[in-house]
Motif scaffolding. Sequence first.
Motif, mmCIF file in Angstrom:
data_model
loop_
_atom_site.group_PDB
_atom_site.id
_atom_site.type_symbol
_atom_site.label_atom_id
_atom_site.label_comp_id
_atom_site.label_asym_id
_atom_site.label_seq_id
_atom_site.Cartn_x
_atom_site.Cartn_y
_atom_site.Cartn_z
ATOM 1 N N ARG A 266 0.970 -1.190 -0.118
ATOM 2 C CA ARG A 266 -0.103 0.091 -0.014
ATOM 3 C C ARG A 266 0.902 1.205 -0.024
ATOM 4 O O ARG A 266 0.589 2.050 -0.782
ATOM 5 N N GLU A 267 1.886 1.267 0.649
ATOM 6 C CA GLU A 267 2.846 2.439 0.903
ATOM 7 C C GLU A 267 3.448 2.827 -0.607
ATOM 8 O O GLU A 267 3.597 3.953 -0.700
ATOM 9 N N TYR A 268 3.925 1.577 -1.051
ATOM 10 C CA TYR A 268 4.632 1.788 -2.427
ATOM 11 C C TYR A 268 3.839 1.647 -3.663
ATOM 12 O O TYR A 268 4.216 1.948 -4.738
ATOM 13 N N GLY A 269 2.471 1.502 -3.554
ATOM 14 C CA GLY A 269 1.646 1.482 -4.843
ATOM 15 C C GLY A 269 1.977 0.256 -5.503
ATOM 16 O O GLY A 269 1.855 0.316 -6.586
ATOM 17 N N ARG A 270 2.161 -0.814 -4.735
ATOM 18 C CA ARG A 270 2.463 -2.248 -5.501
ATOM 19 C C ARG A 270 1.237 -3.225 -5.370
ATOM 20 O O ARG A 270 0.811 -3.244 -4.327
ATOM 21 N N PRO A 271 1.128 -3.807 -6.502
ATOM 22 C CA PRO A 271 0.070 -5.078 -6.302
ATOM 23 C C PRO A 271 0.709 -6.298 -5.658
ATOM 24 O O PRO A 271 2.038 -6.248 -5.419
ATOM 25 N N LEU A 272 -0.183 -7.058 -5.052
ATOM 26 C CA LEU A 272 0.482 -8.146 -4.641
ATOM 27 C C LEU A 272 -0.097 -9.643 -5.370
ATOM 28 O O LEU A 272 -1.120 -9.646 -5.436
ATOM 29 N N GLN A 273 0.903 -10.185 -5.713
ATOM 30 C CA GLN A 273 0.542 -11.426 -6.556
ATOM 31 C C GLN A 273 0.431 -12.628 -5.225
ATOM 32 O O GLN A 273 1.335 -12.818 -4.463
ATOM 33 N N PHE A 274 -0.339 -13.528 -5.608
ATOM 34 C CA PHE A 274 -0.787 -14.236 -4.486
ATOM 35 C C PHE A 274 -1.154 -15.928 -5.027
ATOM 36 O O PHE A 274 -1.911 -15.947 -5.861
ATOM 37 N N HIS A 275 -0.644 -16.815 -4.545
ATOM 38 C CA HIS A 275 -0.964 -18.283 -4.623
ATOM 39 C C HIS A 275 -1.873 -18.530 -3.522
ATOM 40 O O HIS A 275 -1.611 -18.420 -2.687
ATOM 41 N N THR A 276 -2.927 -19.061 -4.238
ATOM 42 C CA THR A 276 -4.102 -19.360 -3.412
ATOM 43 C C THR A 276 -4.213 -20.746 -2.788
ATOM 44 O O THR A 276 -4.982 -21.041 -2.095
ATOM 45 N N GLY A 277 -3.633 -21.771 -3.690
ATOM 46 C CA GLY A 277 -3.893 -23.371 -3.219
ATOM 47 C C GLY A 277 -4.946 -23.979 -3.722
ATOM 48 O O GLY A 277 -5.631 -23.218 -3.989
ATOM 49 N N PRO A 278 -4.760 -25.150 -3.706
ATOM 50 C CA PRO A 278 -6.051 -26.006 -4.008
ATOM 51 C C PRO A 278 -7.119 -25.938 -3.261
ATOM 52 O O PRO A 278 -8.106 -26.371 -3.621
ATOM 53 N N THR A 279 -7.127 -25.701 -2.013
ATOM 54 C CA THR A 279 -8.252 -25.830 -1.083
ATOM 55 C C THR A 279 -9.230 -24.646 -0.874
ATOM 56 O O THR A 279 -9.929 -24.652 -0.205
ATOM 57 N N GLY A 280 -8.486 -23.679 -1.568
ATOM 58 C CA GLY A 280 -9.352 -22.190 -1.273
ATOM 59 C C GLY A 280 -8.865 -21.615 -0.125
ATOM 60 O O GLY A 280 -9.452 -20.436 -0.026
ATOM 61 N N SER A 281 -7.586 -22.041 0.292
ATOM 62 C CA SER A 281 -7.166 -21.252 1.466
ATOM 63 C C SER A 281 -6.820 -19.970 0.883
ATOM 64 O O SER A 281 -5.935 -19.855 -0.080
ATOM 65 N N GLY A 282 -6.728 -18.956 1.921
ATOM 66 C CA GLY A 282 -6.277 -17.629 1.346
ATOM 67 C C GLY A 282 -7.571 -16.797 0.907
ATOM 68 O O GLY A 282 -7.268 -15.648 0.904
ATOM 69 N N THR A 283 -8.564 -17.327 0.677
ATOM 70 C CA THR A 283 -9.739 -16.686 0.266
ATOM 71 C C THR A 283 -10.133 -15.590 1.405
ATOM 72 O O THR A 283 -10.405 -14.419 0.831
ATOM 73 N N GLY A 284 -10.164 -15.923 2.577
ATOM 74 C CA GLY A 284 -10.689 -14.875 3.380
ATOM 75 C C GLY A 284 -9.734 -13.854 3.650
ATOM 76 O O GLY A 284 -10.199 -12.614 3.802
ATOM 77 N N PHE A 285 -8.582 -14.029 3.355
ATOM 78 C CA PHE A 285 -7.524 -12.973 3.505
ATOM 79 C C PHE A 285 -7.447 -11.976 2.310
ATOM 80 O O PHE A 285 -7.524 -10.722 2.288
ATOM 81 N N VAL A 286 -7.945 -12.570 1.096
ATOM 82 C CA VAL A 286 -8.052 -11.750 -0.088
ATOM 83 C C VAL A 286 -9.235 -10.913 0.168
ATOM 84 O O VAL A 286 -9.389 -9.418 -0.372
ATOM 85 N N VAL A 287 -10.250 -11.408 0.733
ATOM 86 C CA VAL A 287 -11.456 -10.631 0.960
ATOM 87 C C VAL A 287 -11.181 -9.469 1.991
ATOM 88 O O VAL A 287 -11.278 -8.181 1.769
ATOM 89 N N ALA A 288 -10.141 -9.875 3.001
ATOM 90 C CA ALA A 288 -9.871 -8.747 4.229
ATOM 91 C C ALA A 288 -9.159 -7.703 3.390
ATOM 92 O O ALA A 288 -9.044 -6.868 4.131
#
Length: 377
Positions: free
Chosen positions: A234-256
């Motif tokens: 956020r400070e540097y104006g950069r995107p975050l590339q994100f591996h989500t994994g096969p189980t759907g883990s990380g979805t809550g983080f993406v929403v948050a």
Amino acid sequence: MRPDGVLPVELPDVVREALLAPLVDQSCHGVRRDDLTRARFETLLSETGVPAPPGTTHFDTPAGAAVRRWCAPVLDLPPHVPPAVYLARRAELGAAEVNRRLLGAAGIATFLFDDSAAPGGPEVLPPDEMGRTGGAGTVAVARIERAEEEVAASAVSAVAYVSALAQNLAARAARAVALKSVSAHRAGPHPDEARPSRGTVIAAAARRLARPGERLTDPVLLRHLLWTAVDVAREYGRPLQFHTGPTGSGTGFVVAVQPMGVPVVLLRCHPFHRRAAHLASTLPHVYVDVGAAPARGATGSATVMAELLESVPFHRQVFGSGGHGVAETCHLGALHYRRGLAGALAARLADGEWSVADAARVAQMIGSGNARRLYRL
């Protein structure tokens, strides 16, 4: 990208030109510069990274078949040559010439280069040399797990670990166009997306410093790493590339992450691309990497691309070859993406759903325009 035989369907000239225009490859890794034995080549061609079982070969895979069909002509061989013939020609030309031909024929304008993938030493092309070999520019994507490993190896206390991690990530963000994480799926199928408290992080860091050489698996520190990366992005104006994994883990983080205003690019979505498409269709900060879906096979790529076009906003789809290890993977990632998108666009044009201008604009956006805007290239 050479136009002969690449696109599987007839398209208006303006659409063909948009599809064949140089791409921005927003997800690639280093390729080998040394001459390879058959066993090593097959291992690098495989997603598993391990040899094929006795009596079998990795050429009997979608990737192996694609190499014989599409990479062989780039090396002046007929399509579908036997594996031994292909590898003999590869050895005859030498790795430098093979890389020059395959990377050049991929038609890439800019590689976004994972700064920690396959470090491999001198046998892996560094970013600048890979760019020169393929006639492309290169920019860095910083993997946040590498920053954590460095901090864990050098921090003198748990409190120092916390401050040093933020500083290390900031230094990486300053010289990269994006941050990248492959760690969220390690936190289990339903990780707690909330920020951990400082006291909890310090306690976990103390445990971590006692075992600095181990892979990071502590869910508290994984969440702390991700949220620290979000703050830095956020400070540097950069995107975050994100591996989500096969189980759907990380979805809550993406929403948050949405209220933070940090774009999130979902990588390696296939065969779970429908879940990624749903996130991108409902969350305005989510982008989908469309390249890894068709990278291993051409026939199904139009179906996958059509599904993504049905639900993901066109301005939030980006191409990445996922290339790694050998130049064939970069070449096939670009080629299958183009063929898949060509088939999906042709179907919409034939049904009268889209105009020619619509199809050309979408091809330009996904191939390079969206990535240039997202990564400020």
